[in-house]
Write a protein that holds these residues in place. Structure first.
Motif, PDB file in Angstrom:
ATOM      1  N   LYS A 116      76.815  -4.269  -5.231  1.00  6.60           N
ATOM      2  CA  LYS A 116      75.675  -4.538  -4.624  1.00  6.60           C
ATOM      3  C   LYS A 116      75.642  -5.147  -6.115  1.00  6.60           C
ATOM      4  O   LYS A 116      76.061  -4.894  -6.603  1.00  6.60           O
ATOM      5  N   ASN A 117      74.783  -6.927  -5.805  1.00  3.04           N
ATOM      6  CA  ASN A 117      74.585  -7.629  -7.048  1.00  3.04           C
ATOM      7  C   ASN A 117      73.924  -7.358  -8.172  1.00  3.04           C
ATOM      8  O   ASN A 117      73.064  -7.105  -7.212  1.00  3.04           O
ATOM      9  N   LYS A 118      74.238  -7.744  -8.969  1.00  8.33           N
ATOM     10  CA  LYS A 118      73.653  -7.798 -10.010  1.00  8.33           C
ATOM     11  C   LYS A 118      72.794  -9.014 -11.246  1.00  8.33           C
ATOM     12  O   LYS A 118      72.987  -9.742 -10.426  1.00  8.33           O
ATOM     13  N   THR A 119      71.307  -8.301 -11.004  1.00  8.66           N
ATOM     14  CA  THR A 119      70.539  -9.477 -11.622  1.00  8.66           C
ATOM     15  C   THR A 119      70.311  -9.758 -12.908  1.00  8.66           C
ATOM     16  O   THR A 119      70.117  -8.332 -13.189  1.00  8.66           O
ATOM     17  N   THR A 120      70.138 -10.655 -13.351  1.00 11.50           N
ATOM     18  CA  THR A 120      69.274  -9.901 -15.067  1.00 11.50           C
ATOM     19  C   THR A 120      67.777 -10.552 -15.054  1.00 11.50           C
ATOM     20  O   THR A 120      67.159 -10.742 -13.836  1.00 11.50           O
ATOM     21  N   ALA A 121      67.179 -10.269 -15.737  1.00 10.93           N
ATOM     22  CA  ALA A 121      65.952 -10.059 -15.897  1.00 10.93           C
ATOM     23  C   ALA A 121      64.934 -10.052 -17.173  1.00 10.93           C
ATOM     24  O   ALA A 121      65.380  -9.549 -18.267  1.00 10.93           O
ATOM     25  N   CYS A 122      64.053 -10.125 -17.706  1.00  8.19           N
ATOM     26  CA  CYS A 122      63.087 -10.055 -18.527  1.00  8.19           C
ATOM     27  C   CYS A 122      62.751  -8.704 -18.923  1.00  8.19           C
ATOM     28  O   CYS A 122      62.187  -8.342 -18.180  1.00  8.19           O
ATOM     29  N   LEU A 123      63.157  -8.377 -19.964  1.00  6.44           N
ATOM     30  CA  LEU A 123      62.850  -6.461 -20.366  1.00  6.44           C
ATOM     31  C   LEU A 123      61.377  -6.771 -21.050  1.00  6.44           C
ATOM     32  O   LEU A 123      60.563  -5.542 -20.949  1.00  6.44           O
ATOM     33  N   ALA A 124      60.556  -8.223 -21.953  1.00  3.39           N
ATOM     34  CA  ALA A 124      59.402  -8.243 -22.464  1.00  3.39           C
ATOM     35  C   ALA A 124      58.814  -8.825 -21.875  1.00  3.39           C
ATOM     36  O   ALA A 124      58.025 -10.020 -23.054  1.00  3.39           O
ATOM     37  N   GLU A 125      58.095  -9.217 -20.874  1.00  2.00           N
ATOM     38  CA  GLU A 125      57.740 -10.239 -20.132  1.00  2.00           C
ATOM     39  C   GLU A 125      56.560 -10.762 -21.285  1.00  2.00           C
ATOM     40  O   GLU A 125      55.758 -11.858 -20.950  1.00  2.00           O
ATOM     41  N   ASP A 126      55.851  -9.117 -21.395  1.00  2.00           N
ATOM     42  CA  ASP A 126      54.173  -9.844 -21.648  1.00  2.00           C
ATOM     43  C   ASP A 126      54.352 -10.781 -23.144  1.00  2.00           C
ATOM     44  O   ASP A 126      54.048 -10.909 -23.654  1.00  2.00           O
ATOM     45  N   ALA A 127      55.876 -10.518 -23.974  1.00  2.00           N
ATOM     46  CA  ALA A 127      55.684 -10.366 -25.058  1.00  2.00           C
ATOM     47  C   ALA A 127      56.685 -11.617 -25.262  1.00  2.00           C
ATOM     48  O   ALA A 127      56.078 -12.285 -26.345  1.00  2.00           O
TER      49      ALA A 127
END
Length: 157
Positions: A116-127
């Motif tokens: 399954k393809n993995k994706t990146t993400a921001c873990l601190a969107e509020d910051a």
């Protein structure tokens, strides 16, 4: 998929097959060249220190076209890795080189393991200042849900 899950599935299979989400199969003469634990220590863009740990499987294609990895052999590799390296029951991440080395989550469809393809993400969107997605509202819904307080007869216009 956790390591315990693949250990339960392997004894029920005749063959070990991996398939990408786009439907392409990993060639059946692949090798599992590594089984280990990968630990990642990092700081996210908000300054939070984090740690991720996964069980890593590396798949490799060789010119050994007669090679076929059987479920029992892979199970033995996993058990040896647990004994010698102390691998725990973590999520599995698979490394497989297509055009470049890709990292995949692992799933099972009843017959085949799915990369399954993995994706990146921001873990601190509020910051880090990324605005949250605005809710889309139709103008027609706005006018019908609120009654205007200003009508021609009210004297407010």
């Amino acid at each position: 998929m956790k390591l315990s899950e693949i250990k339960e599935i392997l004894p029920t299979l005749d063959n070990v097959e991996f398939q990408l989400e786009n439907g392409a199969f990993v060639p059946e003469h692949f090798h599992v060249t590594e089984v280990g634990t990968v630990t990642k220590n990092f700081i996210d863009c908000g300054g939070t220190i984090r740690q991720e740990k996964v069980v890593n499987f590396q798949l490799w294609n060789a010119d050994d076209f007669e090679h076929r990895l059987k479920p029992g052999k892979l199970l033995n590799i996993i058990k040896l890795s647990e004994e010698k390296l102390g691998i725990e029951d973590d999520e599995i991440e698979v490394e497989y080189q297509n055009i470049t080395i890709g990292k995949y989550d692992l799933d099972f469809n009843g017959k085949t393991f799915i990369l399954k393809n993995k994706t990146t993400a921001c873990l601190a969107e509020d910051a880090c200042g990324i605005p949250s997605e605005k809710q889309k509202v139709k103008l027609a819904d706005l006018s019908s849900s609120k009654v205007s307080c200003c009508t021609p007869e009210s004297g407010c216009c």
